[in-house]
Design an enzyme around this catalytic site. Structure first.
Site, PDB file in Angstrom:
ATOM      1  CG  HIS A 113     -20.315  16.679 -50.117  1.00 22.74           C
ATOM      2  ND1 HIS A 113     -21.617  16.378 -49.831  1.00 22.74           N
ATOM      3  CD2 HIS A 113     -20.137  17.974 -49.730  1.00 22.74           C
ATOM      4  CE1 HIS A 113     -22.207  17.439 -49.290  1.00 22.74           C
ATOM      5  NE2 HIS A 113     -21.332  18.419 -49.212  1.00 22.74           N
TER       6      HIS A 113
ATOM      7  CE  LYS B 259     -27.005  11.861 -37.633  1.00 23.80           C
ATOM      8  NZ  LYS B 259     -26.141  10.861 -37.042  1.00 23.80           N
TER       9      LYS B 259
END
Lengths: 183, 280
Positions: free
Chosen positions: A37, A102
């Site tokens: 990222h 998650k």
């Protein structure tokens, strides 16, 4: 509701899903976690193209363990999504179709999910061996030097996920525990 | 009498234990798992617990790590003072075992330099805790620790006036904040007392305790039972998606502390609370 849907995820599919729905995903998805990222952000800052077309595609926050001989991948469960929060709204604005991870997301990410009519799925954390059985192939497509954090293109079949944040901003992490809270 | 062992023997054992711990959950953990699935009141929660049980079976049978985060290797060594280790240094022997285990065992290499984030490529160095004890044996616990839950761990430097109620509130705060991020159902390790670092180390060590063993101090035992019940009433549930099983165990260690303080550390572990134990 249970759904069987394809990845990349169409806008129509994303919009029909509601927090709490159980979804089996089949198709192509991409892995990226912290370091990937950061690199994607740097790429965008330089006005360069991302290593894959982000429109409608699904990012899976995951860094696998190494594959044994003859297997496509090692253990392959989700990592904590909130670490990617600072990068996510920009990717959603560029058309990111859905995310699998998650854990909680920031207010900014939830607002951006609604604005862009996307969806956040959770896969069961700590079920990496089980989830690896739904991954047919895995190929590193960018940032190979990042090792487990490289971007991988995965072919998945009936990969089980749960809709946690839907395109209306409903959040299963808020609503579901409230039903069982006895404080 | 001084007993002598070769450093290579330690290396070999550590290597095997890294691989074992990442593929096979200890029996006590697996038993608690099975019991928890029966207790869960949420249908989705039950389904998740069943998937996690299936995950354990696949991991063991197909030799796929239980979780892709095969952790940073935390190693507790109790070294008998009548034991002499011959060959390389003890730390080198341990790290060599970690290196071989993580490379040959197809385990993920997750260790990086903290600021430059450059991967060491073999999951070393391990975090090693040494204790010198009577005897001529070496007692080894290998506990690979995943960081989804490690990141949710906390230390509170409470005041003596905060007392037991303050301790309880600290534990609940840590678990509440961890929520779905720590891959519930969790195991919670707590250290109460000592100093800043001592309570953290106790919290980590508490996670390695066999769940069938109970603490000898009555109030600690009662506190464990009370916190288990209170945490399970938070509603977080398996995967954080609601339910009555949020925690599988609460393990607490205590140590005397200073008249001015009450340190409390909460080390959160996910349901993959891995540890392998051997005595050489």
């Amino acid at each position: 509701m249970d759904y069987h849907i394809n990845a990349p995820v169409s806008k129509e599919d994303a919009q029909k899903l509601k927090a709490g729905d159980y979804v089996y995903l089949t198709g192509t998805i991409y892995t990226a976690r912290d370091a990937a990222h950061k690199r994607m952000k740097e790429t965008l800052d330089k006005n360069e193209n991302l290593p894959f077309n982000i429109k409608g595609n699904v990012i899976y926050y995951m860094g696998p363990s190494p594959a044994r001989e003859g297997r496509p991948i090692g253990s392959a469960g989700p990592t904590t999504a909130s670490r990617m929060d600072r990068y996510t709204p920009q990717l959603l604005d560029l058309g990111l179709g859905a995310m699998i991870g998650k854990g909680k997301r920031s207010k900014e990410v939830i607002e951006s999910i609604v604005k862009n009519q996307s969806v956040y799925f959770a896969a069961v954390g700590g079920a990496g061996a089980l989830l690896s059985k739904c991954i047919l192939s895995s190929e590193v497509i960018a940032y190979e030097d990042l090792g487990t954090e490289a971007i991988r293109c995965l072919e998945i079949k009936e990969f089980p996920v749960i809709v946690v944040i839907d395109s209306k901003g409903n959040n299963l992490y808020e609503s579901a525990p409230a039903q069982f809270r006895e404080e | 009498m001084i007993r002598t062992i070769r450093a290579e023997e330690i290396t070999k054992n550590i290597k095997e234990m890294c691989i074992e711990a990442n593929h096979i959950l200890s029996k006590d953990m697996e038993e608690v798992f099975l019991q928890s699935a029966e207790k869960e009141k949420s249908a989705l929660g039950k389904q998740i617990l069943c998937q996690l049980k299936e995950n354990l079976d696949i991991a063991r049978e197909d030799m796929i790590p239980i979780c892709q985060d095969t952790g940073m290797a935390v190693i507790f060594l109790k070294i008998g003072q009548d034991l002499h280790i011959e060959g390389s240094s003890l730390a080198d022997a341990v790290n060599q075992g970690v290196k071989e285990g993580y490379i040959e065992g197809y385990l993920r290499k997750s260790v990086v330099e903290p600021i430059e984030r450059i991967n060491t490529k073999d999951n070393t160095p391990a975090v090693i805790h040494y204790e010198i004890v009577p005897g001529d044996q070496i007692d080894i616990t290998v506990a690979p620790k995943g960081f989804g839950s490690e990141n949710m761990s906390r230390i509170f430097m409470l005041k003596p006036a905060d007392g037991l109620e303050g301790v309880k509130e600290s534990i609940l705060t840590a678990v509440r904040d961890a929520g779905p991020n720590a891959c519930p159902p969790m195991v919670v390790g707590v250290g109460i007392g000592g100093t800043f670092e001592k309570c953290a180390q106790m919290a980590k060590h508490a996670l390695t305790r066999d769940l069938n063993e109970k603490p000898s101090i009555p109030y600690v035992r009662a506190l464990e039972e009370e916190m288990l019940e209170k945490i399970n009433k938070l509603g977080i549930g398996p995967g954080g998606l609601g339910g009555t099983v949020t925690v599988l165990a609460v393990n607490i260690e205590t140590y005397p502390t200073h008249i001015a303080g009450l340190p409390v550390a909460i080390n959160i572990c996910c349901h993959v609370n891995r540890h392998a134990h051997r005595i050489i």
